[in-house]
Design a protein around this motif. Structure first.
Motif, PDB file in Angstrom:
ATOM      1  N   PHE A  34       9.362  46.203   8.093  1.00  0.00           N
ATOM      2  CA  PHE A  34       8.100  45.736   8.669  1.00  0.00           C
ATOM      3  C   PHE A  34       8.052  44.218   8.776  1.00  0.00           C
ATOM      4  CE2 PHE A  34       6.228  49.919   7.119  1.00  0.00           C
ATOM      5  CZ  PHE A  34       6.126  50.442   8.401  1.00  0.00           C
ATOM      6  N   LEU A  35       8.680  43.519   7.835  1.00  0.00           N
ATOM      7  CA  LEU A  35       8.745  42.060   7.926  1.00  0.00           C
ATOM      8  C   LEU A  35       9.557  41.647   9.149  1.00  0.00           C
ATOM      9  CD1 LEU A  35       8.184  39.239   6.772  1.00  0.00           C
ATOM     10  CD2 LEU A  35      10.266  39.500   5.372  1.00  0.00           C
ATOM     11  N   THR A  36      10.665  42.337   9.385  1.00  0.00           N
ATOM     12  CA  THR A  36      11.504  42.059  10.563  1.00  0.00           C
ATOM     13  C   THR A  36      10.721  42.300  11.843  1.00  0.00           C
ATOM     14  OG1 THR A  36      13.486  42.732   9.330  1.00  0.00           O
ATOM     15  CG2 THR A  36      13.670  42.634  11.739  1.00  0.00           C
ATOM     16  N   ILE A  37       9.993  43.427  11.905  1.00  0.00           N
ATOM     17  CA  ILE A  37       9.181  43.742  13.093  1.00  0.00           C
ATOM     18  C   ILE A  37       8.117  42.669  13.304  1.00  0.00           C
ATOM     19  CG2 ILE A  37       7.506  45.368  14.074  1.00  0.00           C
ATOM     20  CD1 ILE A  37       9.072  47.613  12.670  1.00  0.00           C
ATOM     21  N   TYR A  38       7.483  42.234  12.213  1.00  0.00           N
ATOM     22  CA  TYR A  38       6.425  41.219  12.299  1.00  0.00           C
ATOM     23  C   TYR A  38       6.970  39.893  12.828  1.00  0.00           C
ATOM     24  CZ  TYR A  38       2.847  37.889  10.705  1.00  0.00           C
ATOM     25  OH  TYR A  38       1.909  36.882  10.641  1.00  0.00           O
ATOM     26  N   VAL A  39       8.098  39.457  12.271  1.00  0.00           N
ATOM     27  CA  VAL A  39       8.708  38.192  12.709  1.00  0.00           C
ATOM     28  C   VAL A  39       9.143  38.285  14.176  1.00  0.00           C
ATOM     29  CG1 VAL A  39      10.665  36.613  12.377  1.00  0.00           C
ATOM     30  CG2 VAL A  39       9.432  37.508  10.393  1.00  0.00           C
TER      31      VAL A  39
END
Length: 317
Positions: A34-39
């Motif tokens: 989810f952090l990757t998707i957010y960034v």
């Protein structure tokens, strides 16, 4: 009529976000995903903003609204996803009532503003396809500024009354929000005073600020599709449809996911499923929107390649 809990009330000062509950050791894996998707969502929207601002060939009404939409998406995701990421690292994430109210207000404002911008963007495509000879006169710079300004102002005014009514309720005893952010239904469940007025306000807000723009958007597309079908050549039909296909895809995704989540029965046995479905409009749709607008839009692709080529030449020098 008061609830039994009101007889012995201890007012709640903060809420606890339960997030996704017990993930059986998958929380760190999901956090990275989810952090990757957010960034990636942030970066892709920043790229669209940069490309539209930098390339003069994209200084048209359609891309003017797209730039506003990308800026809106940055705020939309940043309102929810940082909190969601924290709930993955902590099974019980505390949040003050004031912070919860702010998150709810800004999320609701972003949702309403996005509805208005989708309606405005569909109107822009309607004028371009159905009334092309008068397009430049109708969609001049001043008109675009007025439409964009009205969308932002209306969107941020829309949830004011609802937010005040919800957070003036008394919350007592239970303070655990079974969700990964401060959403309407989970908050209302914790109230131990009458919620009828807040529920009526929620219904009116949804009708005016979500259903209203949706009907305007659908009306625009009914006229657009009707006009495209009357174009005699297949090439003409394809060219006309290509100018609005990206926006139509985004509209379908956005209203489709909102409809699934908020139209789903609010029963205890469906709570975990509703949290998963909420990921559709809080994470998946914002992540897909920039991809749709870049992959299916030749102008943006050409402008992006031009900027990359100029940057590469500058680095060689």
């Amino acid at each position: 009529m008061t609830r039994p809990e009101e007889e012995n009330m201890t007012q709640v000062l903060e809420f606890i976000l339960l997030g996704f509950g017990d993930l059986h050791g998958l929380q760190f894996f999901l956090f990275v995903i989810f952090l990757t998707i957010y960034v990636m969502t942030l970066m892709s929207n920043i790229v669209i903003l940069t490309v539209v601002l930098a390339d003069h060939s994209l200084h048209t009404p359609m891309y003017f609204f797209l730039a506003h939409f990308s800026f809106l998406e940055i705020g939309y995701t940043s309102t929810i996803e940082p909190t969601m990421l924290r709930t993955l690292l902590s099974a019980h994430e505390p949040i003050s009532i004031l912070a919860c109210a702010c998150q709810f207000y800004f999320f609701a404002a972003m949702v309403a503003t996005e509805c208005f911008f989708l309606a405005v963007m569909s109107y822009d495509r309607y004028i371009a396809i159905c009334n092309p000879l008068h397009y430049t006169n109708i969609m001049d710079h001043w008109s675009c500024l007025q439409l964009a300004g009205a969308s932002w102002i209306a969107g941020f005014l829309a949830p004011v009354l609802l937010t005040v009514l919800i957070f003036r309720l008394t919350f007592c005893a239970a303070n655990e929000i079974d969700h990964f952010f401060c959403d309407l239904k989970p908050i209302m469940k914790l109230a131990c005073t009458d919620t009828h007025t807040a529920e009526m306000a929620s219904f009116i807000c949804t009708t005016l600020f979500a259903l209203g723009p949706f009907l305007l958007t659908m009306t625009s597309y009914i006229h657009i599709i009707s006009t495209i079908l009357r174009i005699p050549s297949n090439m003409g039909k394809q060219r006309a449809f290509s100018t609005c296909s990206s926006h139509l895809t985004v509209v379908t995704l956005y209203y489709g996911t909102l409809g699934i989540v908020y139209g789903f029965p609010s029963r205890p046995q469906y709570e975990d499923l509703l949290k998963l479905l909420s990921l559709l409009y809080t994470v998946l749709t914002p992540a897909l929107n920039p991809i749709i607008y870049t992959l299916r839009n030749k102008d943006v692709n050409v402008a992006l390649k031009k900027i990359v080529a100029i940057r590469n030449e500058a680095l060689r020098e």
